[in-house]
Every structure is written in C-alpha cells, then in structure tokens.
Write an enzyme that holds these catalytic residues in place. Structure first.
Site, short mmCIF file in Angstrom:
data_model
loop_
_atom_site.label_atom_id
_atom_site.label_comp_id
_atom_site.label_asym_id
_atom_site.label_seq_id
_atom_site.Cartn_x
_atom_site.Cartn_y
_atom_site.Cartn_z
N GLU A 124 0.82 -1.22 0.00
CA GLU A 124 0.00 0.00 0.00
C GLU A 124 0.85 1.26 0.00
O GLU A 124 0.54 2.24 -0.69
CB GLU A 124 -0.92 -0.01 1.24
N ILE A 131 -2.02 7.80 1.35
CA ILE A 131 -3.35 7.72 0.72
C ILE A 131 -3.70 6.27 0.45
O ILE A 131 -2.94 5.57 -0.22
CB ILE A 131 -3.37 8.47 -0.63
N ASP A 196 10.05 8.38 -10.77
CA ASP A 196 9.28 7.97 -9.60
C ASP A 196 7.80 7.79 -9.98
O ASP A 196 7.19 6.76 -9.68
CB ASP A 196 9.44 9.05 -8.51
N LYS A 200 5.20 4.31 -10.14
CA LYS A 200 3.92 4.27 -9.44
C LYS A 200 2.75 4.00 -10.40
O LYS A 200 1.87 3.20 -10.09
CB LYS A 200 3.72 5.58 -8.67
#
Lengths: 413, 413
Positions: A124, A131, A196, A200
């Site tokens: 997560e 979030i 980055d 994601k």
C-alpha cells in the site's frame, strides 16, 4: 501475539515502529491480537532509540526466527531489499513494503512466491504514501472495470509546479526551494525526470489490469523543460500544468504515460497542490472517484505500512490473491495517445497564421502582451498526428528567421 | 454460483441489476464464483425490463429460499425495509443496503443480529454514494485513531450552494434549478434542512468510534437561511460556504454537528462543487486524507452496493465484525464546539465599533460597498461563548434603530 520485524530503520522504518507503539491498542483490536515488534534490522546501532534492544545486524536472525510472521521492508532500493524480501516470503513470512522500486521491478515474482507459499506480499505505501489506493483497488472497486487512472503521484514535482504556478517562480528557483525544504533530493533526477511517477503508475496499471506492466514500456517525460513563461500562458487561459501519471484502459489495450499535462479548473486534480498527491480512478459504472492526501512523509507512509501489517495479521493463514499475474500487459505506442496540444511558436500570429492553420488545422490562439511569440491550442489528435503536423510546420517555416516551435505541452481540456 | 435477490426495483435496485449484468465477468473473478440474480422484489411488474421473469411480490419467497445467500435492500425508508432486512439476517442471509435511514435508525440492532448469525450487514452505498468511504474505514484506516471526519455528504445542497457561490443566485432560484434538474425532490426538506447529512455523519461517527451514535443527538442546521448576500461577503473574503457534517473525536469525546461552514481555498473540501461529495478523514498518524466522487446517481451508488455483494461473497462463512457495538457514544453539547464566527451586523462599523469590540473581542471587519450593514469575523471561541457575546451585543444595541445581528455562519478559517 504476532511478532514482526522491520528491515531498515530510516525515515519509514522508524515511523512504522512509532505507529506500532502509539496506536498499539487500536492495532491489536483490528488485528485480533497484539502486534509486537521483535527485531529491527539495520547496519547501524541506535543506542538512544526506543528500539535499541531490538536492533540486529544479521538478516538471518529474522529469516530463521519462526516466531516472526510479518516482516516490513523499509530499506529502499533493490539490493539487499530484493533478496531479503524474497527470502522472507520463501520462509513463509508475510511482507509489507513501502518500496516502489522493488514492487515495480520484482512485484510479479514476489507476488507469485507469496501465492505459492500461502502468504501475502503487500505494498500500500509504495504508491501515494498515506493515501489508501492499492487496497481500495482490490477491496472497494472490485466490481468495476477500471477505464482510467490519472495521478499526481510525486509530491516533489507537484510542489515545484505549484510554486511556478502560484508565485511565478522559475523551475530552477522552485527546485532550489524544494531542496532547501527537504522535499527534493540533492540529485533530484528520479523525481523531476518522472521516473518515480513512472514506477507508481506502472504499479497502479498492473493492479487495474491484473497483468505485469514493465515500467520501461511507459513513455516518461519529466518537468525540467516547463518554464515560467508556460505558466504565464496558463494563467491567461485559466489552466495549470501538473505532472500526470496516466493509464487509459480500453478493450484490454493500455495507453500509459508520464508527462506534464495542461488541465483546467473543473479537473478534480486541479486543486491538488504543494506536496499533496491525488489519484483519480474512473470506473465504467462508478464514474470518477478521487483519493487525496499526503503522498509522502514519515508517519502517513508508516500508517499505510501498518494497515498492511493488520491486513496480513487478519489473513495469516492464506494468500489474498491480489496483484497481478506473470502475463505481460502490452502498452500501446505513445504515438497512439490522444491529446490536445498547447504549442508555443516563435514570431507573431499575424505572420504565421497560414502556416499554423495548414499544419495544425483548427486552433485556439493565445497571445501574451509584448512577447515575440504566441501559443495555439490544437484540437484533439494522436501524438503521431501531432508529430507529423509539427514537422510540416517546421518545413514550411524553416526559411524564415523567426522560426520554430518553442514548446509543446499536452493538454486535457 | 451465488444467488442474490434485490428488494426494490427503483433507481438503485435497477442499477444493481445493471451492474451485475454489465460487469458479470469482473464480479465473478473477484467474488470467486458467478453471482446470479434470482429474484427482484417489487409491488410493480416490469414486463419490458431484463428482470421481468425474476419479479416476485411476496417477500417470503426470498426469505424462505435457502439458495439466496445475499440480499440487496434498495427500497428506502424504514417500512418494510427494516422488518425485511431483519428477517433476511435472521434467516442467515447477508444483506447489502444503500439505505442510510435504515442504517442510522436500526444499524446497531442489525449489526448485532448479523454478528450472532455469522453473516454480514454491509452499507457502503449509504454514505457518499459511489465513493468508497465505509470500507476504507475498516479496511484501510484501521491502524489509525480517527480524530476528525468532515464531509460534504449531500449533493443537492452542494449543488445549490455552488450555484449561489459561482453564479450569485438566490437560495430559492438555486433550489428551483436543482428541482428542475432532478437533483432535489419536490419536498426538499430532508436535504436542505440537513437531515440527510445528519444521518450520514452519524453513520461515519459510529464507524470511527465503534459505538452507537443516535443521530438525534447531533446538532443539525440546514442551508435555508444562507443568502446571496452571504456569498457576496464570501467572495470578498476569498472564502466559500459549504454544508458540513463534522465529527471531531478526542479522548473518547465526540463533538458532532451539521451546519453551513465558511471555509477558505486551502481546505481540501473547498473544491468539491456541484453534486459531488467529498469526505475528509484525519487520522492521528496519517494526517488528512480525502475521498471524492459522485455522492449519488444510479450506477455509482449501485457500484458501491455491488462491492458489498462481492465482500459478502468473499466472506460467506463468517461475520467480519465491522461497524459498532450497542454501547452508546455520548455527543457533547453544541455549546462546547469551537469555531470562528462570521457575523453580519446592521448599521455601519464606524457607529458600532465599540459595542462590537466589547461583545466579540478582537475581530476582522469586512465591509461591502453600499450596504447598510457590515460583517465581522471573530476569533475562535466556543458556541456557548459566542451565544453570550451575541446576547451582550444585543443588550448594548437594543435602544438603537439600526439594531441587530443579521446573520451568523460558523467559520473554519
């Protein structure tokens, strides 16, 4: 009582220890039993820290202790994070990680090992910091066909773009300020070049499709060529520029990219400013839903890791079968992605109107006072079509002295 | 294969049938087996609908059919929803409902029966429509101590306030427009008086504390006394007014209310406009996180119900122990809630300065051109202190002709 270990006592690792201690009672209630931190693996000693007596330097201590059922990986990087996590899973331990590089590079293999061993590999905290986004995808949106995920997934670049937008700063000055505040690294490349964000959106895309996504297949462009002049146009147009990681999924085909995108006020991500992250998910029945919060930071990220610890504790005896398979998801060529395009052109519109219209078709024109250039906003077209149009414009114009396309920013308006 | 029944073939019920059909494959994959709709309970016939052959008029058919393991309640209201849902749970069936009135009034009892019978009573769609918020509270934020929940939980009132804010409309005209668009009922009381928001914040507070919350204990004020003049001041101040349902939780004490609140641009809920909902959750480790999306609408709400169906299907053999106990959560008196106050006062500030300062202490003054009134923004104080100050001002002023406090709106600035 469940025993855990934390590998890496840096920002996130020490945050996890802190959350486990601070919220001990809540966590015990949710996990069904107390969660005790048994070891902290780090090369350093922390004699004055609350975990001083739990520090170990040898990974084997954790790997071989059958009492330890859940291991947190908060070392970052791939080595030794990858071999250590793999060894933990093979030893039948659940693993929770905050390490997006690890998940993007080895997620497929680690998920497969977890499945085989009947344990869970949870991540997560690897996307969106505090979030909740990974868990909502498998716990809340599970009846949906996900059609699009678009996220502002990197706090550093969002801080820089917000400074440029609201305060008219240059990229260089905004970056310096981010570095001074500790939001950006001395070597900011991973953030400002979009790497980055790329990892994601690759993870989120794999969650949505159930297939392996190679982050290297995703077109990635950072924010280094965005200037204060672009934001002057944006201000006049009532728009802003944000670094998006986007995946559009249709009929099993995926179009994914990382790039600065011009958006307007009615976009729910328009108001995601400073170091905050926001992730918009569009489902075929749900429509648009957005998750917003701290995309980084010690305690928010640690809280997400602890949620994974609790999920593992609630499912100690079986694998949840989340994540993705080894089947590879093809990513369409960027040439097929469709946008409108914000294009800055040298010269005056009066002199260039014919060439502009011939190359780009119908456009909206934006002029700033006192500039030897102007901008146009094209209709929607594919990236391939845009490239051809830009080449056509260049050919028509190259004999002139005030020649050239000075900037192109994709627009979702 | 799992068999389900839908009670009530109105907007939500028919939406659930549609999502079950449209996303059959995704749902089967997530639920671990196919989910088949066996009955639709309604007093009416729907000969031309896709569920024509599934319509039944007698609840007993569903109650007594052991094949039906999951029942959707989409009738709304309390009768017969309450006796039917209770009977389903007692018969060992899982229930998913979109009915906030039912959950707010009988949730405690229905959760207890579900626990006793080893089934699940789920209600994701009762708050925030399609926005995942109930499930994130027990699946994602479970390691957190929730300190505050503040939501824009009612799309109708948010639409009206957005119209007043952005287009300068009066309350009456904005309400009429909402009614014409089908966003507001002919009798809009449940929405505009805040009752709908009250039930929703009661449910969220019970989720956060694990204790029963009586919605009648929550101070509730609607938006009917908000005027276009208030928004003229708001525009000058760079603020907006939103209908908030708020719970602040500290050391086991809960302060909860429903009221219009003045907020500024840096509040993440500031940008939640039109019929959208947004729910901000503050955890002690996580900080602020926000969930945003369609708070109503056929398919988004149905999608949330279907997520509950899948959750039930994944946990057919045991109760998840979510929700709250029968232990009652005390709600503090509204007099103890703390705000800043936006106060509109008759007359001119020049004439009233002394009385205003004597009553309210240090204030910020806001004047609009050409108005025989002015506004002040007080420092933070408790509601009890504010009432005393307002009374003191009235006493000092009552001899004058241009006398009186014309408006008070709580402010979180």
């Amino acid at each position: 009582m469940i025993k855990t270990a934390i590998m890496g006592y840096g920002t996130i690792g020490s945050g996890v220890a802190e959350v486990l201690e601070q919220n001990k009672d809540v966590i015990a209630k949710q996990a069904g039993q107390e969660v005790e931190l048994k070891y902290v693996l780090d090369l350093r000693e922390f004699p004055d820290s609350p975990v001083a007596d739990k520090i170990v330097h040898d990974f084997k201590v954790i790997e071989q202790d059958e009492e330890v059922q859940i291991v947190v990986e908060a070392m970052g990087g791939l080595n030794p994070a990858y071999p250590f996590v793999k060894a933990c899973l093979l030893a039948g331990k659940h693993v929770a990680t905050s390490n997006k590089a690890l998940v993007a590079a080895y997620g497929t293999e680690l998920l497969a090992i977890a499945r085989e061993k009947g344990v869970n590999f949870l991540f997560e905290a690897s996307v969106g910091g505090g979030i909740p986004i990974i868990r909502p995808m498998y716990r809340c949106l599970m009846g949906e066909r996900i059609e699009e995920i678009t996220g502002i997934l990197n706090g550093t670049t969002n801080f820089i773009l917000t400074k440029m937008d609201k305060e008219g700063e240059s990229f260089e000055n905004a970056l310096k300020e981010a570095q001074n505040l500790g939001y950006a690294e001395r070597n900011p490349e991973a953030d400002v070049e979009g790497h980055d964000t790329c990892r994601k959106i690759a993870i989120l895309t794999a969650m949505a499709t159930g297939r392996e996504v190679d982050y290297e297949d995703i077109y990635t462009e950072g924010i280094t060529r965005i200037t204060d002049i672009d934001f002057k146009y944006a201000e006049k147009m009532g728009t802003s520029v944000k670094l998006f990681g986007t995946s559009r999924i249709k009929d099993g085909k995926v179009n994914a990219f990382v790039a600065p995108v011009m958006i307007q006020k009615n976009n729910p991500l328009y108001s995601v400013n400073d170091v905050f992250n926001g992730i918009m998910v569009k489902g075929n029945m749900l429509g648009v839903s957005m998750f917003y919060g701290s995309g980084a930071g010690k305690l928010p990220t640690a809280s997400a890791v602890v949620a994974d610890i609790i999920e593992a504790a609630q499912n100690l005896d079986h694998n949840l079968n989340i994540g993705w398979s080894g089947e590879k998801q093809a990513i369409e060529s960027m040439d097929q992605a469709r946008f409108r395009y914000f294009v800055r052109v040298a010269g005056s519109y009066r002199n260039k109107e014919q060439d502009v219209k011939r190359a780009f078709g119908k456009v909206e024109v934006v002029e700033l006072y006192g500039m030897d250039e102007f901008a146009v906003l094209t209709s929607e077209m594919s990236e391939g079509e845009f490239k051809a149009a830009a080449t056509a414009y260049d050919s028509a114009e190259q004999a002139r002295s005030d020649y050239g396309i000075k900037q192109m920013i994709r627009a979702m308006l």
